[in-house]
Design an enzyme around this catalytic site. Sequence first.
Site, PDB file in Angstrom:
ATOM      1  N   GLU A 123      26.900 -31.202 -19.082  1.00 50.69           N
ATOM      2  CA  GLU A 123      26.929 -32.663 -19.231  1.00 50.69           C
ATOM      3  C   GLU A 123      25.933 -33.185 -20.269  1.00 50.69           C
ATOM      4  OE1 GLU A 123      29.363 -34.375 -17.720  1.00 50.69           O
ATOM      5  OE2 GLU A 123      29.999 -32.492 -16.794  1.00 50.69           O
TER       6      GLU A 123
ATOM      7  N   GLY B  65      26.894 -33.207 -23.674  1.00 50.16           N
ATOM      8  CA  GLY B  65      27.648 -33.724 -24.807  1.00 50.16           C
ATOM      9  C   GLY B  65      28.295 -32.699 -25.722  1.00 50.16           C
ATOM     10  N   LYS B  66      28.333 -31.436 -25.341  1.00 48.02           N
ATOM     11  CA  LYS B  66      28.939 -30.418 -26.198  1.00 48.02           C
ATOM     12  C   LYS B  66      30.419 -30.698 -26.467  1.00 48.02           C
ATOM     13  CE  LYS B  66      27.893 -27.075 -23.399  1.00 48.02           C
ATOM     14  NZ  LYS B  66      27.160 -27.721 -22.305  1.00 48.02           N
ATOM     15  N   THR B  67      31.147 -31.061 -25.433  1.00 49.31           N
ATOM     16  CA  THR B  67      32.587 -31.301 -25.587  1.00 49.31           C
ATOM     17  C   THR B  67      32.839 -32.536 -26.434  1.00 49.31           C
ATOM     18  OG1 THR B  67      33.013 -30.226 -23.477  1.00 49.31           O
ATOM     19  CG2 THR B  67      34.749 -31.663 -24.331  1.00 49.31           C
ATOM     20  N   VAL B  68      32.112 -33.605 -26.195  1.00 49.33           N
ATOM     21  CA  VAL B  68      32.293 -34.832 -26.974  1.00 49.33           C
ATOM     22  C   VAL B  68      31.887 -34.603 -28.430  1.00 49.33           C
ATOM     23  CG1 VAL B  68      31.523 -37.225 -27.225  1.00 49.33           C
ATOM     24  CG2 VAL B  68      32.085 -36.324 -24.965  1.00 49.33           C
TER      25      VAL B  68
ATOM     26  N   LYS C 183      36.972 -21.977 -26.950  1.00 48.12           N
ATOM     27  CA  LYS C 183      36.106 -22.116 -25.768  1.00 48.12           C
ATOM     28  C   LYS C 183      36.025 -20.723 -25.144  1.00 48.12           C
ATOM     29  CE  LYS C 183      34.059 -24.323 -22.286  1.00 48.12           C
ATOM     30  NZ  LYS C 183      32.866 -25.117 -22.389  1.00 48.12           N
TER      31      LYS C 183
ATOM     32  N   THR D 205      33.999 -22.783 -17.162  1.00 42.87           N
ATOM     33  CA  THR D 205      33.595 -22.602 -15.768  1.00 42.87           C
ATOM     34  C   THR D 205      33.778 -23.903 -15.004  1.00 42.87           C
ATOM     35  OG1 THR D 205      31.276 -23.175 -16.154  1.00 42.87           O
ATOM     36  CG2 THR D 205      31.877 -20.856 -16.413  1.00 42.87           C
TER      37      THR D 205
ATOM     38  N   ASP E  50      37.599 -28.132 -20.909  1.00 47.73           N
ATOM     39  CA  ASP E  50      36.987 -28.726 -22.100  1.00 47.73           C
ATOM     40  C   ASP E  50      37.905 -28.677 -23.320  1.00 47.73           C
ATOM     41  OD1 ASP E  50      34.735 -29.261 -20.600  1.00 47.73           O
ATOM     42  OD2 ASP E  50      33.639 -27.506 -21.313  1.00 47.73           O
TER      43      ASP E  50
END
Length: 98
Positions: A12, A14-17, A37, A41, A50
């Site tokens: 949580e 911010g890697k995905t955003v 990816k 997990t 993600d």
Amino acid sequence: MTVIVVSGTGTEIGKTVTTAAVAAVALAAGRKVAVLKPAQTGVGPGEPGDAQEVTRLAGEGVTTLELARFPEPLAPNTAARRAGMAPVRPHDVADAAA
């Protein structure tokens, strides 16, 4: 081929955003975009992860690949071990990226 690695030390953060933002900029510039990816997990079979979130945020022009999925929201190697599954190895990631 340009490779950009987005990495972080926690969940949580911010890697995905961030990945989606970089992908969207590249798509807008007319580039082909593929997101890898290595290990997802904390989600079950059939649940969006993600990679799907990157596509949702950046657009349908993104190609995604997820190498492994482990049910518990833990560090990938720990999640793999607890699930009785093989962990993702660096050479797996390199081969997939190639």
